[in-house]
Design an enzyme around this catalytic site. Structure first.
Site, PDB file in Angstrom:
ATOM      1  N   TYR A 252      74.988 139.580  61.881  1.00  0.00           N
ATOM      2  CA  TYR A 252      76.125 140.809  61.322  1.00  0.00           C
ATOM      3  C   TYR A 252      75.962 140.673  59.776  1.00  0.00           C
ATOM      4  CZ  TYR A 252      80.818 141.993  59.237  1.00  0.00           C
ATOM      5  OH  TYR A 252      81.989 142.661  58.336  1.00  0.00           O
TER       6      TYR A 252
HETATM    7  N1  LIG Z   1      88.061 142.238  58.993  1.00  0.00           N
HETATM    8  C1  LIG Z   1      87.752 141.425  58.209  1.00  0.00           C
HETATM    9  O1  LIG Z   1      87.927 140.964  58.188  1.00  0.00           O
HETATM   10  C2  LIG Z   1      86.447 142.582  57.487  1.00  0.00           C
HETATM   11  C3  LIG Z   1      85.891 141.827  56.382  1.00  0.00           C
HETATM   12  C4  LIG Z   1      85.044 142.396  56.011  1.00  0.00           C
HETATM   13  C5  LIG Z   1      84.306 143.222  56.270  1.00  0.00           C
HETATM   14  N2  LIG Z   1      85.194 144.431  57.078  1.00  0.00           N
HETATM   15  C6  LIG Z   1      84.209 145.217  56.986  1.00  0.00           C
HETATM   16  O2  LIG Z   1      85.489 146.417  57.163  1.00  0.00           O
HETATM   17  C7  LIG Z   1      85.116 147.503  58.158  1.00  0.00           C
HETATM   18  C8  LIG Z   1      85.911 147.977  58.891  1.00  0.00           C
HETATM   19  O3  LIG Z   1      86.919 147.022  60.022  1.00  0.00           O
HETATM   20  P1  LIG Z   1      87.874 146.639  60.663  1.00  0.00           P
HETATM   21  O4  LIG Z   1      88.321 144.957  59.782  1.00  0.00           O
HETATM   22  O5  LIG Z   1      88.950 147.807  60.489  1.00  0.00           O
HETATM   23  O6  LIG Z   1      87.564 146.196  62.320  1.00  0.00           O
HETATM   24  P2  LIG Z   1      87.988 147.050  63.172  1.00  0.00           P
HETATM   25  O7  LIG Z   1      89.518 147.614  63.594  1.00  0.00           O
HETATM   26  O8  LIG Z   1      87.402 146.112  64.938  1.00  0.00           O
HETATM   27  O9  LIG Z   1      87.411 148.047  63.066  1.00  0.00           O
HETATM   28  C9  LIG Z   1      85.654 148.829  63.429  1.00  0.00           C
HETATM   29  C10 LIG Z   1      85.435 150.477  63.637  1.00  0.00           C
HETATM   30  O10 LIG Z   1      84.295 150.207  63.676  1.00  0.00           O
HETATM   31  C11 LIG Z   1      84.157 151.032  64.803  1.00  0.00           C
HETATM   32  N3  LIG Z   1      82.917 150.716  65.717  1.00  0.00           N
HETATM   33  C12 LIG Z   1      81.988 149.768  65.979  1.00  0.00           C
HETATM   34  N4  LIG Z   1      80.585 150.027  66.407  1.00  0.00           N
HETATM   35  C13 LIG Z   1      80.579 151.415  66.190  1.00  0.00           C
HETATM   36  C14 LIG Z   1      79.719 152.591  67.023  1.00  0.00           C
HETATM   37  N5  LIG Z   1      78.564 151.684  67.682  1.00  0.00           N
HETATM   38  N6  LIG Z   1      79.608 153.534  66.564  1.00  0.00           N
HETATM   39  C15 LIG Z   1      80.824 153.929  65.807  1.00  0.00           C
HETATM   40  N7  LIG Z   1      81.623 153.602  65.422  1.00  0.00           N
HETATM   41  C16 LIG Z   1      81.761 152.584  66.075  1.00  0.00           C
HETATM   42  C17 LIG Z   1      85.433 150.904  65.625  1.00  0.00           C
HETATM   43  O11 LIG Z   1      85.832 151.835  66.855  1.00  0.00           O
HETATM   44  P3  LIG Z   1      85.074 151.602  68.586  1.00  0.00           P
HETATM   45  O12 LIG Z   1      84.737 150.723  69.027  1.00  0.00           O
HETATM   46  O13 LIG Z   1      86.471 152.609  69.389  1.00  0.00           O
HETATM   47  O14 LIG Z   1      83.505 152.622  68.102  1.00  0.00           O
HETATM   48  C18 LIG Z   1      86.342 150.454  65.008  1.00  0.00           C
HETATM   49  O15 LIG Z   1      87.302 151.312  64.838  1.00  0.00           O
HETATM   50  C19 LIG Z   1      83.335 147.489  59.291  1.00  0.00           C
HETATM   51  O16 LIG Z   1      82.351 148.005  58.199  1.00  0.00           O
HETATM   52  C20 LIG Z   1      83.135 145.482  58.366  1.00  0.00           C
HETATM   53  O17 LIG Z   1      82.391 145.505  58.774  1.00  0.00           O
HETATM   54  C21 LIG Z   1      85.959 143.637  57.826  1.00  0.00           C
END
Ligand SMILES: NC(=O)c1ccc[n+]([C@@H]2O[C@H](COP(=O)([O-])OP(=O)(O)OC[C@H]3O[C@@H](n4cnc5c(N)ncnc54)[C@H](OP(=O)(O)O)[C@@H]3O)[C@@H](O)[C@H]2O)c1
Length: 341
Positions: free
Chosen positions: A212
């Site tokens: 990741y």
């Molecule tokens: N949550 C945390 O603690 C955290 C911390 C630091 C950074 N982040 C970053 O924040 C961002 C948003 O994540 P989140 O926390 O909101 O998690 P999330 O709810 O799991 O959202 C991730 C999104 O990415 C989409 N996605 C995943 N694989 C994909 C693919 N191959 N093609 C197109 N879309 C794809 C998912 O939709 P589908 O599954 O429908 O495709 C979903 O809409 C990410 O970049 C993550 O790395 C999150």
């Protein structure tokens, strides 16, 4: 036959337990309690306090947000649409995307939803073409989609699909989408690219997050480098280093669910702050000190991480989903080590 050279059956590879779709109400309530909530807010990036500034940045503009079927992306799409943007969202889950789009439309917002897998080159190209055909331009491109993976290398070696899927969602897909849209942004001499990265980029190495963090770092560095090349074309780039947010992505992590976190809506307001103010970097400021210390004290920090790795067990869900996808063609490592003495 040694376990590691066994060919998995189709049933075995498809029998992995499902991941939770969000945080449990009990854990969420604990994080929303006063002290944890304050700690989460304190350790977050700056959040948007003046919606008029977001409106000034996006009203009447085309804002593309990847990964908007849930979590931060879905919340951000709502904020931008409410601020008067023409929002274009994409992700793989058509039903969830449609729910997000319907909710936005019910409030009078403008949104287009596209079902796109960032791991599929043709779909990425078709998405870029559709955005340009339907809207003629992209003003703000938010790379928010992400796939997380919290698993030791010992369990990852037999799962090449995870390697490719993680790299595709976090690095190759976002690079290809940027490359497809960038010439049109450059030609207009205006634009903003926001990368929703992770606070992990500013911290010491973290065991079990290798794939990741490496894939997020790859895109982070790629964008940082091209930012220097496109600055003279009027295109700003923001690296937004998000801390822990209560979304589907972090729901199954037994360490993150114990640390201070913020809601998806607050995390989205943080990204909205970056869209409104266009800083080069969006981060919780003390993390820069952590980044400096981790560079200076890399040896001790890595040794501390190795101790933590020994003490903290493999996340149960992640381990139970790590069913082999391919043979280890070289045979059983333990057997070979024994034979060679
Ligand atoms: N949550 C945390 O603690 C955290 C911390 C630091 C950074 N982040 C970053 O924040 C961002 C948003 O994540 P989140 O926390 O909101 O998690 P999330 O709810 O799991 O959202 C991730 C999104 O990415 C989409 N996605 C995943 N694989 C994909 C693919 N191959 N093609 C197109 N879309 C794809 C998912 O939709 P589908 O599954 O429908 O495709 C979903 O809409 C990410 O970049 C993550 O790395 C999150």
């Amino acid at each position: 036959m040694p376990a590691t050279s066994r060919r998995p059956s189709t049933d075995e590879t498809t029998a992995a337990p499902d991941l939770p779709q969000g945080w449990s109400p009990a854990v969420t309530a604990r994080h929303e309690a006063r002290l944890m909530h304050l700690a989460g807010r304190f350790t977050s990036t700056r959040t948007l306090r003046r919606p008029d500034l977001l409106a000034r940045a996006v009203r009447g503009r085309v804002v593309v947000i990847t990964g908007a079927s849930s979590g931060v992306g879905a919340a951000l799409a709502g904020l931008c649409a409410d601020a008067g943007a023409q929002v274009v969202i994409c992700a793989r889950s058509a039903d969830l995307l449609e729910e997000v789009a319907s909710e936005i439309r019910s409030r009078g917002g403008l949104v287009d939803a596209h079902c796109v897998d960032l791991g599929d080159d043709d779909q990425v190209r078709a998405f870029a073409a559709a955005v340009l055909r339907d809207h003629g331009r992209v003003d703000v491109l938010v790379h928010n989609a992400g796939k997380s993976l919290n698993r030791s290398v010992a369990l990852s070696g037999v799962r090449p699909k995870d390697l490719h899927a993680t790299l595709a969602a976090n690095y190759i897909g976002p690079v290809r989408l940027t490359m497809a849209l960038l010439p049109y942004m450059r030609a207009r001499g205006e634009g903003h690219i926001v990368n929703v990265s992770t606070a992990g980029m500013l911290m010491p190495a973290v065991p079990r997050w290798s794939l990741y963090l490496a894939s997020k770092a790859a895109f982070d560095w790629w964008l940082r480098c091209i930012a220097c090349e496109i600055a003279d074309d009027g295109i700003d780039v923001t690296s937004h280093y998000l801390g822990s947010a209560r979304t589907k992505m972090s729901a199954s992590d037994n360490v993150l669910t114990r640390l201070p976190s913020q809601s998806a809506e607050d995390a989205a307001r943080g990204v909205a702050h970056s869209i409104a103010h266009r800083p080069r970097v969006g981060a919780w400021r003390p993390l820069f000190a952590v980044a400096g210390m981790s560079a200076l004290l890399r040896g001790p920090a890595d040794r501390l991480a190795a101790r933590a790795y020994r003490r903290i067990p493999e996340p149960r869900l992640s381990a139970s989903r790590a069913l082999p996808q391919e043979d280890l063609v070289f045979g059983d490592p333990a057997e070979l080590a024994q034979r060679c003495g």
